[in-house]
Write an enzyme that holds these catalytic residues in place. Structure first.
Site, PDB file in Angstrom:
ATOM      1  N   HIS A   1     -44.563 -35.528 -13.465  1.00 22.47           N
ATOM      2  CA  HIS A   1     -43.723 -34.446 -14.002  1.00 22.47           C
ATOM      3  C   HIS A   1     -42.270 -34.628 -13.544  1.00 22.47           C
ATOM      4  CE1 HIS A   1     -43.099 -30.163 -15.304  1.00 22.47           C
ATOM      5  NE2 HIS A   1     -42.132 -30.243 -14.410  1.00 22.47           N
ATOM      6  N   GLU A   2     -42.095 -34.782 -12.240  1.00 20.93           N
ATOM      7  CA  GLU A   2     -40.725 -34.901 -11.704  1.00 20.93           C
ATOM      8  C   GLU A   2     -40.051 -36.206 -12.131  1.00 20.93           C
ATOM      9  OE1 GLU A   2     -39.355 -32.350 -10.692  1.00 20.93           O
ATOM     10  OE2 GLU A   2     -41.091 -31.111 -10.225  1.00 20.93           O
TER      11      GLU A   2
ATOM     12  N   HIS B   1     -38.502 -35.683 -15.507  1.00 16.96           N
ATOM     13  CA  HIS B   1     -37.153 -35.093 -15.378  1.00 16.96           C
ATOM     14  C   HIS B   1     -36.139 -36.168 -14.970  1.00 16.96           C
ATOM     15  CE1 HIS B   1     -38.116 -30.910 -15.901  1.00 16.96           C
ATOM     16  NE2 HIS B   1     -38.921 -30.848 -14.856  1.00 16.96           N
TER      17      HIS B   1
ATOM     18  N   HIS C   1     -35.269 -38.572 -17.715  1.00 19.15           N
ATOM     19  CA  HIS C   1     -34.448 -37.879 -18.724  1.00 19.15           C
ATOM     20  C   HIS C   1     -32.984 -37.898 -18.258  1.00 19.15           C
ATOM     21  CE1 HIS C   1     -34.113 -34.062 -21.513  1.00 19.15           C
ATOM     22  NE2 HIS C   1     -33.313 -35.039 -21.869  1.00 19.15           N
TER      23      HIS C   1
END
Length: 596
Positions: A387-388, A391, A394
């Site tokens: 998940h991190e 980020h 991105h």
């Protein structure tokens, strides 16, 4: 090892390299002095922004100063998070926060001054080639202009600002400090005080009596304060109606969506599309009833584990390897950057004494992103890592392809990349799993994310829409009215197949997000967009990956809705939500197969 190590005792390879941001304290101090100097220089532009050359120079200085402040702020706070008890970095964090506030004040004249220009002058600036780099900023200012008031009125609204925070502040103090819950008996028959933090733990208990007792105690406690909390929530809605009227918006909903330039259709479409798929939710509830082996499914059964805890020991190295495998569909380039993140000092891996809890991805433009974890060797931590890193990548692609001003993406887009990574990891693990118990554990984990992130948040979003519309029509939001609306929504969303306990009508009283109005829908749209992307990537391959990487590289260079649309996810249509629902249906079908 039960003892949490000190920071100095953690292995260097498991610590992030903040020296990539600032070599040492002296380098930080030097940049701080430069920022202070530039802050004074900004004032020279005041009153001169009708001249395009002056405006360009002012915007350029604003960017330089803002980047200095961002770098200083990020470094100081990440140093502070390494060990929150360390006074040197506590002080540095405070120093960076003060600098950030001062900078905001120094730059505050720019927007009002640009907005005081005539429409013709603004139009000329937008079409001026010399200002091409700032076109999106200028277009955004022009868009906001319709809702900016006269100088005197703006000053008056600014003074109301402190009062407008009152409902949220009062609720927060009531909810976190003043509310006291009774004791509840746990599985061993021991009396334990119910708290906000322990509530979900009680609801996840295998013992149904424990779940029921916690559920009843929670809502009876809120019920005793229903008049006070209804008045607080009503005051928050009244505040929103006041601002919408003052700033000439058609409604509170449209005012809330205006900042991200999200059409009202996106919000309404989410609710309507989810309504069409409520039979899927009802089917999942039937399955939950069957798996729990109960005659009636109650509201306090929604978090009960459907399968025995399947213990998965996954070391950090195994987690990285599994994630790398699961993200192969995203192509060579993405995997190379991911590998860089794993090996080049982006990640602070394990817990140490005084370290900030939780996990996040952060960083400053011009330097690679950073990820803070408190890794445990389990499934949850592996999902947190992917998940991190979603980020982080991105931000990496966005920063690498956009100017500073256009690199920052909105909250509306923020959860897409992180959730997409989770979706691909889940897909990979489900395909690879041969153990029926493991498979069932993964399926229930994923299905519950759909229930809580898409269905539940959409129900919250619908509740907010209804209560604001009622207030706009002059209906008084009494505790009875709020409870009735909330109870009816639960009935609609969860269906006839389960018992909608009367106590649930008080749940509206404990949701802090209702004081950040019209925010929760972004969880549902972000999750749907990510699930839609993952479906396209797995089914189409290269063309879908190309579109997705284009999305990552776009940052905030256009409005969120347009960035997603270009990448093949049009949130103004039902399609992305329908694609997400087809994934949910597939999960339910697999679970039904396993329970035959």
């Amino acid at each position: 090892m039960n003892q949490v190590p000190k920071r100095s005792e953690t292995a260097p390879e498991h610590r992030w390299k903040l020296s990539d941001l600032f070599e040492d304290q002296a380098a930080w101090d030097k940049e701080y002095a430069e920022a202070k100097k530039q802050m004074k220089e900004v004032a020279a532009f005041e009153g001169k922004l009708a001249d395009p050359n002056q405006l360009k120079a002012c915007f350029e200085l604003e960017d330089e100063l803002s980047l200095h402040v961002e770098r200083l702020y990020v470094y100081a706070n990440m140093k502070h998070h390494e060990d929150t008890a360390e006074s040197e970095f506590m002080a540095l964090s405070d120093k960076s926060k003060k600098l950030s506030v001062e900078t905001g004040e120094a730059l505050s004249f720019i927007t009002p001054e640009v907005l005081s220009l005539t429409d013709e002058e603004l139009e000329a600036f937008i079409n001026n080639q010399e200002l091409a780099k700032f076109r999106h900023t200028l277009e955004e200012m022009r868009r906001q202009k319709a809702h900016i008031l006269s100088k005197g009125e703006e000053a008056l609204l600014a003074q109301v600002g402190n009062i407008s925070q009152a409902p949220g502040t009062i609720f927060s103090l009531l909810n976190n400090a003043d509310l006291k819950f009774p004791k509840v008996k746990d599985e061993k028959g021991e009396e334990i005080e119910l708290t906000q933090g322990r509530y979900i733990q009680f609801l996840e208990s295998k013992d149904r009596e424990v779940r029921k007792a916690a559920f009843t105690a929670m809502y009876e406690t809120y019920g005793k304060l229903k008049n006070t909390i209804a008045a607080t929530l009503s005051a928050n809605v009244t505040k929103n109606v006041f601002y919408a009227n003052a700033r000439k918006y058609p409604s509170t909903l449209e005012m809330s969506l205006y900042g991200d330039n999200i059409p009202k259709d996106v919000y309404v479409n989410l609710i309507n599309t989810i309504h069409n798929y409520l039979p899927l939710m009802h089917r999942y509830m039937e399955l939950r009833k069957k798996l729990l082996k109960v005659d009636e499914l109650h509201m306090y059964d929604l978090f009960a584990p459907l399968v025995d805890e399947f213990k998965m020991d996954i070391t950090f190295d195994q987690a990285k390897a599994t994630i790398s495998e699961s993200l192969k569909p995203l192509g060579e380039d993405y995997l190379n950057v991911l590998q860089q993140g794993f090996t080049d000092g982006w990640i602070d891996t394990y817990e140490n004494e005084g370290k900030r809890s939780g996990a996040y991805s952060w960083g400053a433009f011009g330097t690679h992103p950073y990820v803070l974890l408190n890794h445990k060797d389990n499934l949850n931590s592996m999902f947190t890592l992917t998940h991190e890193m979603g980020h982080a990548l991105h931000s990496y692609y966005s920063d690498g392809n956009q100017d500073y001003r256009d690199a920052q993406y909105t909250i509306f887009l923020a959860e897409v990349a992180s959730t997409l990574n989770e979706a691909l990891l889940m897909d990979y693990m489900l395909k690879k799993s041969t153990d029926p118990k493991e498979k069932m554990y993964l399926l229930t984990y994923y299905a519950d994310q759909f229930r809580t992130t898409v269905f539940r948040q959409t129900m919250f979003a619908e509740f907010e829409k209804i209560i604001h519309e009622q207030a706009e029509q002059g209906v008084s939001l009494t505790p009875q009215e709020l409870s009735k609306i909330y109870y009816d929504l639960n009935k609609h969303y969860y269906g006839e197949g389960m018992v909608i306990d009367k106590d649930i009508e008080m749940e509206w009283a404990r949701i802090p997000h209702f004081y950040t109005s019209f925010y929760v829908y972004k969880y549902a749209t972000g999750f749907s967009a990510a699930t839609s992307f993952s479906k396209q990537i797995l089914e189409e391959g290269a063309p879908a990956v190309e579109r997705y990487l284009g999305f990552l590289k776009s940052g905030g260079s256009d409005y969120s809705i347009n960035i997603l649309k270009k990448a093949g996810v049009d949130m103004s249509t039902p399609e992305p939500i329908e694609q997400a629902m087809s994934v949910f249906e597939e999960l339910i079908s697999q679970m039904e197969q396993l329970t035959k």
